[in-house]
Motif scaffolding. Structure first.
Motif, PDB file in Angstrom:
ATOM      1  N   ASN A  33      17.734  68.979  21.489  1.00  0.00           N
ATOM      2  CA  ASN A  33      19.246  68.787  22.192  1.00  0.00           C
ATOM      3  C   ASN A  33      20.290  69.087  21.020  1.00  0.00           C
ATOM      4  O   ASN A  33      21.385  69.346  21.329  1.00  0.00           O
ATOM      5  CB  ASN A  33      19.377  67.308  22.400  1.00  0.00           C
ATOM      6  CG  ASN A  33      18.399  66.749  23.609  1.00  0.00           C
ATOM      7  OD1 ASN A  33      17.887  67.725  24.164  1.00  0.00           O
ATOM      8  ND2 ASN A  33      17.991  65.677  23.549  1.00  0.00           N
ATOM      9  N   THR A  34      19.874  68.870  19.577  1.00  0.00           N
ATOM     10  CA  THR A  34      20.859  69.447  18.739  1.00  0.00           C
ATOM     11  C   THR A  34      21.324  70.791  18.578  1.00  0.00           C
ATOM     12  O   THR A  34      22.176  71.395  18.748  1.00  0.00           O
ATOM     13  CB  THR A  34      20.562  68.839  17.206  1.00  0.00           C
ATOM     14  OG1 THR A  34      20.720  67.409  17.460  1.00  0.00           O
ATOM     15  CG2 THR A  34      21.760  69.088  16.144  1.00  0.00           C
ATOM     16  N   PRO A 233      31.221  66.718  10.332  1.00  0.00           N
ATOM     17  CA  PRO A 233      32.056  65.974  11.004  1.00  0.00           C
ATOM     18  C   PRO A 233      31.693  64.451  11.005  1.00  0.00           C
ATOM     19  O   PRO A 233      30.732  63.748  11.273  1.00  0.00           O
ATOM     20  CB  PRO A 233      31.559  66.575  12.467  1.00  0.00           C
ATOM     21  CG  PRO A 233      30.672  67.692  12.152  1.00  0.00           C
ATOM     22  CD  PRO A 233      30.212  67.303  10.934  1.00  0.00           C
ATOM     23  N   ILE A 234      32.934  63.675  10.706  1.00  0.00           N
ATOM     24  CA  ILE A 234      32.676  62.166  10.696  1.00  0.00           C
ATOM     25  C   ILE A 234      32.463  61.769  12.254  1.00  0.00           C
ATOM     26  O   ILE A 234      33.073  62.113  13.216  1.00  0.00           O
ATOM     27  CB  ILE A 234      33.908  61.583  10.127  1.00  0.00           C
ATOM     28  CG1 ILE A 234      33.825  61.721   8.635  1.00  0.00           C
ATOM     29  CG2 ILE A 234      33.768  59.946  10.301  1.00  0.00           C
ATOM     30  CD1 ILE A 234      34.893  60.984   7.775  1.00  0.00           C
ATOM     31  N   GLY A 235      31.783  60.844  12.395  1.00  0.00           N
ATOM     32  CA  GLY A 235      31.109  60.414  13.792  1.00  0.00           C
ATOM     33  C   GLY A 235      31.370  58.903  13.962  1.00  0.00           C
ATOM     34  O   GLY A 235      30.982  58.526  15.127  1.00  0.00           O
ATOM     35  N   PHE A 236      31.505  58.203  13.132  1.00  0.00           N
ATOM     36  CA  PHE A 236      31.403  56.750  12.904  1.00  0.00           C
ATOM     37  C   PHE A 236      32.643  56.034  12.316  1.00  0.00           C
ATOM     38  O   PHE A 236      32.942  56.640  11.275  1.00  0.00           O
ATOM     39  CB  PHE A 236      30.121  56.071  12.839  1.00  0.00           C
ATOM     40  CG  PHE A 236      29.043  56.628  13.406  1.00  0.00           C
ATOM     41  CD1 PHE A 236      28.761  56.097  14.776  1.00  0.00           C
ATOM     42  CD2 PHE A 236      28.296  57.761  13.260  1.00  0.00           C
ATOM     43  CE1 PHE A 236      27.618  56.565  15.455  1.00  0.00           C
ATOM     44  CE2 PHE A 236      27.317  58.000  13.858  1.00  0.00           C
ATOM     45  CZ  PHE A 236      26.961  57.677  15.117  1.00  0.00           C
ATOM     46  N   LEU A 291      30.178  78.951   7.438  1.00  0.00           N
ATOM     47  CA  LEU A 291      30.501  77.529   7.466  1.00  0.00           C
ATOM     48  C   LEU A 291      29.020  76.668   7.650  1.00  0.00           C
ATOM     49  O   LEU A 291      28.235  77.245   8.851  1.00  0.00           O
ATOM     50  CB  LEU A 291      31.240  77.185   8.728  1.00  0.00           C
ATOM     51  CG  LEU A 291      32.721  77.428   8.614  1.00  0.00           C
ATOM     52  CD1 LEU A 291      33.299  77.020   9.988  1.00  0.00           C
ATOM     53  CD2 LEU A 291      33.294  76.649   7.490  1.00  0.00           C
ATOM     54  N   HIS A 292      28.661  76.043   6.820  1.00  0.00           N
ATOM     55  CA  HIS A 292      27.297  75.304   7.216  1.00  0.00           C
ATOM     56  C   HIS A 292      27.658  73.667   7.561  1.00  0.00           C
ATOM     57  O   HIS A 292      28.265  72.944   6.880  1.00  0.00           O
ATOM     58  CB  HIS A 292      26.355  74.995   5.716  1.00  0.00           C
ATOM     59  CG  HIS A 292      25.172  74.593   5.976  1.00  0.00           C
ATOM     60  ND1 HIS A 292      24.338  75.311   6.430  1.00  0.00           N
ATOM     61  CD2 HIS A 292      24.436  73.519   5.534  1.00  0.00           C
ATOM     62  CE1 HIS A 292      23.038  74.808   6.500  1.00  0.00           C
ATOM     63  NE2 HIS A 292      23.258  73.562   5.730  1.00  0.00           N
ATOM     64  N   LEU A 293      27.242  73.591   8.843  1.00  0.00           N
ATOM     65  CA  LEU A 293      27.495  72.052   9.603  1.00  0.00           C
ATOM     66  C   LEU A 293      26.496  71.229   9.389  1.00  0.00           C
ATOM     67  O   LEU A 293      25.305  71.387   9.644  1.00  0.00           O
ATOM     68  CB  LEU A 293      27.747  72.423  11.023  1.00  0.00           C
ATOM     69  CG  LEU A 293      29.238  73.236  11.263  1.00  0.00           C
ATOM     70  CD1 LEU A 293      29.499  73.376  12.950  1.00  0.00           C
ATOM     71  CD2 LEU A 293      30.273  72.681  10.490  1.00  0.00           C
ATOM     72  N   TYR A 294      26.746  70.042   8.971  1.00  0.00           N
ATOM     73  CA  TYR A 294      25.824  69.001   9.040  1.00  0.00           C
ATOM     74  C   TYR A 294      25.971  68.370  10.171  1.00  0.00           C
ATOM     75  O   TYR A 294      26.920  67.593  10.801  1.00  0.00           O
ATOM     76  CB  TYR A 294      25.910  67.965   7.926  1.00  0.00           C
ATOM     77  CG  TYR A 294      26.136  68.678   6.240  1.00  0.00           C
ATOM     78  CD1 TYR A 294      24.747  68.996   6.177  1.00  0.00           C
ATOM     79  CD2 TYR A 294      27.025  68.685   5.624  1.00  0.00           C
ATOM     80  CE1 TYR A 294      24.641  69.771   4.819  1.00  0.00           C
ATOM     81  CE2 TYR A 294      27.019  69.381   4.187  1.00  0.00           C
ATOM     82  CZ  TYR A 294      25.879  70.051   3.881  1.00  0.00           C
ATOM     83  OH  TYR A 294      25.534  70.331   2.795  1.00  0.00           O
ATOM     84  N   THR A 295      24.707  68.619  11.178  1.00  0.00           N
ATOM     85  CA  THR A 295      24.803  68.168  12.583  1.00  0.00           C
ATOM     86  C   THR A 295      24.754  66.787  12.711  1.00  0.00           C
ATOM     87  O   THR A 295      25.341  66.046  13.612  1.00  0.00           O
ATOM     88  CB  THR A 295      23.837  69.003  13.213  1.00  0.00           C
ATOM     89  OG1 THR A 295      22.551  68.474  12.781  1.00  0.00           O
ATOM     90  CG2 THR A 295      24.114  70.351  13.189  1.00  0.00           C
ATOM     91  N   TYR A 296      23.675  66.246  11.769  1.00  0.00           N
ATOM     92  CA  TYR A 296      23.353  64.767  12.186  1.00  0.00           C
ATOM     93  C   TYR A 296      23.216  64.309  13.569  1.00  0.00           C
ATOM     94  O   TYR A 296      23.976  63.199  13.896  1.00  0.00           O
ATOM     95  CB  TYR A 296      24.077  63.738  11.365  1.00  0.00           C
ATOM     96  CG  TYR A 296      23.942  63.912   9.994  1.00  0.00           C
ATOM     97  CD1 TYR A 296      22.792  63.553   9.326  1.00  0.00           C
ATOM     98  CD2 TYR A 296      25.057  64.672   9.082  1.00  0.00           C
ATOM     99  CE1 TYR A 296      23.036  63.800   7.725  1.00  0.00           C
ATOM    100  CE2 TYR A 296      24.878  64.912   7.845  1.00  0.00           C
ATOM    101  CZ  TYR A 296      23.997  64.373   7.307  1.00  0.00           C
ATOM    102  OH  TYR A 296      23.356  64.638   5.909  1.00  0.00           O
ATOM    103  N   SER A 297      22.779  65.137  14.363  1.00  0.00           N
ATOM    104  CA  SER A 297      22.816  64.899  15.830  1.00  0.00           C
ATOM    105  C   SER A 297      23.882  64.716  16.712  1.00  0.00           C
ATOM    106  O   SER A 297      23.997  64.381  17.823  1.00  0.00           O
ATOM    107  CB  SER A 297      21.840  63.591  16.088  1.00  0.00           C
ATOM    108  OG  SER A 297      20.744  63.439  15.518  1.00  0.00           O
TER     109      SER A 297
END
Ligand code: FAD
Length: 310
Positions: A33-34, A233-236, A291-297
């Motif tokens: 899904n990611t 990307p901050i998500g919380f 650009l290396h993205l930290y997905t963390y779902s």
């Protein structure tokens, strides 16, 4: 092409991302899904984190996210994309590390991200296993030996069993927490590059000036390999406090204020996406290699960032 070659040959900014193995007992669905929505942006490679044992609430040692090698193998096969499993010193003897490397070699996975890892208890000083590698550089030296066909137990198989691993390593624009200062940390980073690391991926940062300053200092100390910025990307909402504590970094005051004004995680996610877009656009304008993205779902956030940044 190896990931080292990819990072060295980019003419314009490309894109890569990091995933986590699922929590123990969960299936691969969350990984798919990611990855699925990100494939249309032509990622160049996917890195896969590794997680040593930690103490749970009952003081038992547990490994919550095993499976880095298995996930790497499945993802490489399903998506035909270079994968980069993270390999840690912490929690592993050199012998266990050798077995992991042998497994990767069997699987044809030759890109590795070599890391020290952290203490089993957050906040405690890091201690290597008695027969383990101490620093990421020591792991690189072990890998170099295998690339020459030199295994442990004085087994020297020579060219017939030489592996063909190539490695990236971590860099810290705001310095690693244990280093006395940034220059000392970069001197240790240079030692990793001198030991064969072919590219650097940075810890997340939220102020691009940290990255630009870091690259300048690395170049001044003679580090010439590509330095790929890592963007989270901050998500919380709570990440305004959690990220600085866990990752030893600073959030700019404007970002802190915006997050503290959010009433919901949904609102914080919006702030995080917009902030990451602002950072990414500037980095792309500076023609960083990837650009290396930290997905963390949070694939949707990454999709929004990529759409807006390229
Ligand atoms: P090293 O390069 O070994 O450095 C560790 C510290 O020791 C630094 O302070 C350095 O300055 C110092 N040092 C190095 N050599 C010497 C020397 N010879 N003498 C004295 N001091 C020295 N952690 C995980 O557990 N799993 C992951 O999947 C993971 N992925 C990561 C991905 C990225 C992109 C980054 C940036 C970090 C990741 N980490 C991960 C976190 C990492 O494991 C920790 O930050 C760890 O504390 C340091 O690892 P390192 O490889 O940078 O260590």
């Amino acid at each position: 092409m190896s990931v080292a070659e990819i990072t060295q040959n980019t003419k314009k900014t490309l894109f890569s991302f990091e995933i986590l193995p699922p929590l123990k007992g969960k299936g691969l669905e969350s990984i798919y899904n990611t990855i699925n929505p990100l494939m249309e942006f032509n990622p160049q490679f996917i890195t896969i984190t590794s997680h040593r044992e930690v103490y749970d609430a009952n003081n038992n040692r547990v490994r919550r996210r095993p499976g880095t090698v298995a996930v790497a193998a499945v993802v490489a096969q399903k998506y035909s994309i270079p994968v980069v499993p993270h390999i840690l010193c912490g929690g592993f003897s050199r012998k266990e590390t050798e077995y992991v490397l042998i497994d990767l070699n069997f699987l044809g996975i030759t890109d590795i991200f070599a890391l020290r890892g952290d203490s089993i208890k957050h906040g405690e000083p890091y201690k290597a296993e008695p027969d383990g590698n101490t620093y990421a550089r020591d792991l690189l030296l072990q890998i170099n030996d295998m690339n020459k066909g030199k295994y442990l137990d004085d087994e020297n198989f020579g060219a017939s069993l030489a592996t063909n691993f190539s490695c990236g390593v971590a860099g810290y624009p705001e310095k690693h927490y244990a280093a006395a200062d940034l220059d000392t940390d970069i001197a240790h980073l240079k030692a990793k590059v001198d030991a064969g690391a072919q590219y650097i991926i940075t810890q997340m940062f939220f102020e691009n000036a940290h990255y630009f300053n870091f690259v300048e200092k690395c170049r001044a100390q003679g580090i010439t390999v590509p330095i790929v910025p890592g963007i989270k990307p901050i998500g919380f909402k709570n990440q305004v406090d959690v990220l600085p504590r866990l990752f030893h970094l600073e959030l700019p005051q404007d970002l802190q204020n915006a997050l503290r004004n959010c009433e919901t995680d949904e609102a914080a996610k919006q702030v995080g996406t917009e902030w990451a877009i602002m950072q990414s656009k500037e980095l792309v304008a500076h023609n960083v290699p990837l650009l290396h993205l930290y997905t963390y779902s949070s694939a949707q956030q990454c999709v929004d960032i990529l759409k807006a940044s390229f």
